[in-house]
Motif scaffolding. Sequence first.
Motif, PDB file in Angstrom:
ATOM      1  N   MET A 183       0.706  -1.468   0.033  1.00 39.59           N
ATOM      2  CA  MET A 183      -0.058  -0.116  -0.067  1.00 39.59           C
ATOM      3  C   MET A 183       0.798   1.129   0.020  1.00 39.59           C
ATOM      4  SD  MET A 183      -3.236  -0.988   2.345  1.00 39.59           S
ATOM      5  CE  MET A 183      -2.559  -1.840   3.731  1.00 39.59           C
ATOM      6  N   ILE A 184       2.019   1.171   0.786  1.00 37.56           N
ATOM      7  CA  ILE A 184       2.701   2.294   0.787  1.00 37.56           C
ATOM      8  C   ILE A 184       3.420   2.734  -0.554  1.00 37.56           C
ATOM      9  CG2 ILE A 184       4.845   3.120   1.860  1.00 37.56           C
ATOM     10  CD1 ILE A 184       4.291   1.754   4.489  1.00 37.56           C
ATOM     11  N   THR A 185       3.826   1.566  -1.148  1.00 39.09           N
ATOM     12  CA  THR A 185       4.896   1.423  -2.393  1.00 39.09           C
ATOM     13  C   THR A 185       3.631   2.144  -3.545  1.00 39.09           C
ATOM     14  OG1 THR A 185       6.104  -0.228  -1.661  1.00 39.09           O
ATOM     15  CG2 THR A 185       6.115   0.286  -4.007  1.00 39.09           C
ATOM     16  N   LEU A 186       2.591   1.568  -3.463  1.00 36.03           N
ATOM     17  CA  LEU A 186       1.473   2.148  -4.594  1.00 36.03           C
ATOM     18  C   LEU A 186       1.323   3.637  -4.125  1.00 36.03           C
ATOM     19  CD1 LEU A 186      -1.242  -0.668  -4.399  1.00 36.03           C
ATOM     20  CD2 LEU A 186       0.568  -0.389  -6.184  1.00 36.03           C
ATOM     21  N   THR A 187       1.228   3.987  -3.202  1.00 34.23           N
ATOM     22  CA  THR A 187       1.071   5.507  -2.945  1.00 34.23           C
ATOM     23  C   THR A 187       2.281   6.242  -3.436  1.00 34.23           C
ATOM     24  OG1 THR A 187      -0.470   5.062  -0.817  1.00 34.23           O
ATOM     25  CG2 THR A 187       0.552   7.259  -1.094  1.00 34.23           C
ATOM     26  N   ALA A 188       3.559   5.832  -3.305  1.00 36.47           N
ATOM     27  CA  ALA A 188       4.667   6.651  -3.427  1.00 36.47           C
ATOM     28  C   ALA A 188       4.778   6.414  -4.929  1.00 36.47           C
ATOM     29  CB  ALA A 188       5.982   5.867  -2.850  1.00 36.47           C
ATOM     30  N   LEU A 189       4.332   5.588  -5.841  1.00 41.76           N
ATOM     31  CA  LEU A 189       4.583   5.594  -7.059  1.00 41.76           C
ATOM     32  C   LEU A 189       3.545   6.389  -7.946  1.00 41.76           C
ATOM     33  CD1 LEU A 189       5.219   1.714  -7.530  1.00 41.76           C
ATOM     34  CD2 LEU A 189       7.057   3.501  -8.071  1.00 41.76           C
ATOM     35  N   VAL A 190       2.402   6.262  -7.214  1.00 42.11           N
ATOM     36  CA  VAL A 190       1.531   7.363  -7.621  1.00 42.11           C
ATOM     37  C   VAL A 190       1.835   8.827  -7.508  1.00 42.11           C
ATOM     38  CG1 VAL A 190      -0.924   8.239  -7.598  1.00 42.11           C
ATOM     39  CG2 VAL A 190      -0.451   5.704  -7.227  1.00 42.11           C
ATOM     40  N   ALA A 191       2.226   9.231  -6.492  1.00 38.85           N
ATOM     41  CA  ALA A 191       2.931  10.752  -6.053  1.00 38.85           C
ATOM     42  C   ALA A 191       4.064  10.903  -7.373  1.00 38.85           C
ATOM     43  CB  ALA A 191       3.433  10.461  -4.755  1.00 38.85           C
ATOM     44  N   VAL A 211      -6.920  12.166  -2.984  1.00 37.13           N
ATOM     45  CA  VAL A 211      -6.759  13.596  -2.037  1.00 37.13           C
ATOM     46  C   VAL A 211      -5.586  13.899  -1.754  1.00 37.13           C
ATOM     47  CG1 VAL A 211      -7.487  13.894   0.680  1.00 37.13           C
ATOM     48  CG2 VAL A 211      -8.940  12.192  -1.109  1.00 37.13           C
ATOM     49  N   TYR A 212      -4.443  13.297  -1.491  1.00 42.01           N
ATOM     50  CA  TYR A 212      -3.040  13.649  -1.172  1.00 42.01           C
ATOM     51  C   TYR A 212      -2.095  13.798  -2.253  1.00 42.01           C
ATOM     52  CZ  TYR A 212      -4.911  12.993   3.478  1.00 42.01           C
ATOM     53  OH  TYR A 212      -5.840  12.908   4.699  1.00 42.01           O
ATOM     54  N   CYS A 213      -2.286  13.168  -3.419  1.00 45.13           N
ATOM     55  CA  CYS A 213      -1.484  13.265  -4.432  1.00 45.13           C
ATOM     56  C   CYS A 213      -1.878  14.167  -5.579  1.00 45.13           C
ATOM     57  CB  CYS A 213      -0.984  11.984  -5.025  1.00 45.13           C
ATOM     58  SG  CYS A 213      -0.146  10.857  -3.558  1.00 45.13           S
ATOM     59  N   GLY A 214      -3.283  14.325  -5.552  1.00 51.58           N
ATOM     60  CA  GLY A 214      -3.805  14.980  -6.826  1.00 51.58           C
ATOM     61  C   GLY A 214      -4.620  14.224  -7.635  1.00 51.58           C
ATOM     62  N   VAL A 215      -5.957  14.537  -8.026  1.00 44.76           N
ATOM     63  CA  VAL A 215      -6.659  13.639  -8.948  1.00 44.76           C
ATOM     64  C   VAL A 215      -6.112  13.431 -10.189  1.00 44.76           C
ATOM     65  CG1 VAL A 215      -8.900  13.988 -10.191  1.00 44.76           C
ATOM     66  CG2 VAL A 215      -8.846  14.909  -7.913  1.00 44.76           C
ATOM     67  N   LEU A 239      -3.769  -8.006  -1.396  1.00 44.28           N
ATOM     68  CA  LEU A 239      -4.713  -7.079  -1.489  1.00 44.28           C
ATOM     69  C   LEU A 239      -5.597  -7.361  -2.573  1.00 44.28           C
ATOM     70  CD1 LEU A 239      -2.293  -5.611  -0.097  1.00 44.28           C
ATOM     71  CD2 LEU A 239      -2.891  -3.430  -1.440  1.00 44.28           C
ATOM     72  N   THR A 240      -6.909  -7.012  -2.168  1.00 45.05           N
ATOM     73  CA  THR A 240      -8.121  -7.275  -3.422  1.00 45.05           C
ATOM     74  C   THR A 240      -8.184  -6.178  -4.244  1.00 45.05           C
ATOM     75  OG1 THR A 240      -9.727  -6.184  -1.764  1.00 45.05           O
ATOM     76  CG2 THR A 240      -9.352  -8.505  -1.250  1.00 45.05           C
ATOM     77  N   PRO A 241      -8.727  -6.340  -5.338  1.00 50.06           N
ATOM     78  CA  PRO A 241      -9.043  -4.987  -6.245  1.00 50.06           C
ATOM     79  C   PRO A 241      -9.565  -3.916  -5.392  1.00 50.06           C
ATOM     80  CG  PRO A 241      -9.618  -7.377  -7.555  1.00 50.06           C
ATOM     81  CD  PRO A 241      -9.137  -7.526  -5.904  1.00 50.06           C
ATOM     82  N   GLU A 242     -10.625  -4.290  -4.880  1.00 52.68           N
ATOM     83  CA  GLU A 242     -11.448  -3.291  -4.062  1.00 52.68           C
ATOM     84  C   GLU A 242     -10.161  -2.524  -3.017  1.00 52.68           C
ATOM     85  OE1 GLU A 242     -12.196  -6.464  -4.190  1.00 52.68           O
ATOM     86  OE2 GLU A 242     -13.993  -6.002  -5.363  1.00 52.68           O
ATOM     87  N   GLU A 243      -9.256  -3.108  -2.304  1.00 48.74           N
ATOM     88  CA  GLU A 243      -8.399  -2.511  -1.500  1.00 48.74           C
ATOM     89  C   GLU A 243      -7.286  -1.716  -2.350  1.00 48.74           C
ATOM     90  OE1 GLU A 243      -8.030  -5.626   2.372  1.00 48.74           O
ATOM     91  OE2 GLU A 243      -7.139  -6.183   0.491  1.00 48.74           O
ATOM     92  N   ILE A 244      -7.045  -2.212  -3.262  1.00 50.68           N
ATOM     93  CA  ILE A 244      -6.206  -1.396  -4.333  1.00 50.68           C
ATOM     94  C   ILE A 244      -6.940  -0.256  -4.714  1.00 50.68           C
ATOM     95  CG2 ILE A 244      -4.994  -1.356  -6.750  1.00 50.68           C
ATOM     96  CD1 ILE A 244      -4.263  -4.400  -6.266  1.00 50.68           C
ATOM     97  N   GLY A 245      -8.104  -0.241  -5.014  1.00 47.48           N
ATOM     98  CA  GLY A 245      -9.002   0.985  -5.441  1.00 47.48           C
ATOM     99  C   GLY A 245      -8.865   1.901  -4.381  1.00 47.48           C
ATOM    100  N   ALA A 246      -9.217   1.368  -3.216  1.00 46.63           N
ATOM    101  CA  ALA A 246      -9.230   2.440  -2.015  1.00 46.63           C
ATOM    102  C   ALA A 246      -7.997   3.013  -1.655  1.00 46.63           C
ATOM    103  CB  ALA A 246      -9.674   1.615  -0.762  1.00 46.63           C
ATOM    104  N   VAL A 247      -6.855   2.248  -2.100  1.00 42.23           N
ATOM    105  CA  VAL A 247      -5.445   3.053  -1.791  1.00 42.23           C
ATOM    106  C   VAL A 247      -5.407   4.309  -3.017  1.00 42.23           C
ATOM    107  CG1 VAL A 247      -3.028   2.832  -2.292  1.00 42.23           C
ATOM    108  CG2 VAL A 247      -4.395   0.910  -1.059  1.00 42.23           C
ATOM    109  N   LEU A 248      -5.843   3.925  -4.186  1.00 42.70           N
ATOM    110  CA  LEU A 248      -5.826   4.913  -5.137  1.00 42.70           C
ATOM    111  C   LEU A 248      -6.716   5.982  -5.120  1.00 42.70           C
ATOM    112  CD1 LEU A 248      -5.262   2.355  -8.408  1.00 42.70           C
ATOM    113  CD2 LEU A 248      -3.576   3.362  -6.830  1.00 42.70           C
ATOM    114  N   LEU A 249      -7.884   5.763  -4.385  1.00 41.25           N
ATOM    115  CA  LEU A 249      -8.665   6.886  -4.047  1.00 41.25           C
ATOM    116  C   LEU A 249      -8.207   7.764  -3.136  1.00 41.25           C
ATOM    117  CD1 LEU A 249     -11.551   7.992  -4.922  1.00 41.25           C
ATOM    118  CD2 LEU A 249     -12.434   6.685  -2.747  1.00 41.25           C
ATOM    119  N   GLN A 250      -7.440   7.224  -1.864  1.00 45.88           N
ATOM    120  CA  GLN A 250      -6.887   7.964  -1.037  1.00 45.88           C
ATOM    121  C   GLN A 250      -5.589   8.858  -1.775  1.00 45.88           C
ATOM    122  OE1 GLN A 250      -7.470   7.573   2.355  1.00 45.88           O
ATOM    123  NE2 GLN A 250      -5.873   8.485   3.362  1.00 45.88           N
ATOM    124  N   THR A 251      -4.923   8.439  -2.741  1.00 40.69           N
ATOM    125  CA  THR A 251      -4.042   9.172  -3.410  1.00 40.69           C
ATOM    126  C   THR A 251      -4.608  10.305  -4.029  1.00 40.69           C
ATOM    127  OG1 THR A 251      -4.118   8.143  -5.532  1.00 40.69           O
ATOM    128  CG2 THR A 251      -2.469   7.082  -3.758  1.00 40.69           C
TER     129      THR A 251
END
Length: 375
Positions: free
Chosen positions: A308-316, A349-353, A335-347
């Motif tokens: 989850m941390i790595t996905l967020t950093a790569l999106v950023a 907010v904090y990394c930009g749409v 991680l399930t697809p739903e959990e991966i989607g939740a991580v990306l949705l969080q990004t």
Amino acid sequence: MTDKLLHHRIEGPATAPPLILGPSLGTSYALWDPVAPELSVTHRVIRWDLPGHGGSAPDLIGPGATVGDLAELVLALADSLGVDRFAYAGVSLGGAVGLHLAVHHPERISSLAVICSSAHFNGSKPWEERAALVRREGPAPVAATADSRWFTAGFTVPRLVQDHRDADPDAYAACCDALAAFDIRDRLASITARTLLIAGRQDPATPPAHLREIADAVPGSALVEIPGASHLAPAQCPKAVLAALRTHLTGAPERGMEVRRQVLGDAHVDRAQARQTPFTARFQDFISRYAWGEIWTDPTLSRRERSMITLTALVAHGHHEELAMHVRAARRNGLTPEEIGAVLLQTAVYCGVPAANSAFAVAQRVLAEEEAAGG
């Protein structure tokens, strides 16, 4: 004999893997001062003093003591601390204790490092003579020659030389008795612990040939020779000893490559290895050793959390090719697809749409490919 424990010092997190450090004859656990604080970042480091050395009681051993007696004292210390299985590293006599433990108590040793030591110490006579001298005149005559036996010319560590002078004569002599009787050469092939040998290139007490003899006999062992080091390598060349021990204790890059394959998959790693050239080889080794052998193996976070941390950093940072690889890794890590989607949705907010929009497109493609492939 008494039921007292060896004097010891503990450093590092209580939950970290335990590492026991053994000293050389004539020194205290201060021998490890330049190295132990760094090792305690990743391990629960336990350093101990020989009987009659540093803070250990002299009556823990007596005349005719053996290396096995010292090993039993180390096990008693480990038991008192609730440590069942541990990594062990020891210098000279401390290294001999480690060899004895690896042969006679293999279930207790997770890995072994033998530093400036030997499977035998050149027969009994010189140690019998030294024991008689110390019992008769105290440790001062032997301490007077410590610098020439321990270090290269012009180098000294006054604290360790003073430890030598302060050693209890009877306990020091009993340790000499232990060295006189020690010869484990015929049992080396039975050692199963992952073993590292570290030799000081200028060591007159246990020359590199002694460590090579162990390395040749212990299956799968590794040997490192340190230029410019004499008998007390952790005191004289701490950076070199620390580097060798870190690699040995983490199991990197071997452990790193194993984890890299578990997370990224054999196919990806095989492709990366096939593309490796002399120009990129050091970088590939760095990735396996550091990113996968140290960071991803740290038990503080689970692999799910690390994904989850790595996905967020790569999106950023917009690393979309790496993102695709780590979406696949996240699925392997549970991680399930739903959990991966939740991580990306969080990004979003904090990394930009816009960053999240691109990330969702990458993740959707990867998940669709996995679904089409039956994953």
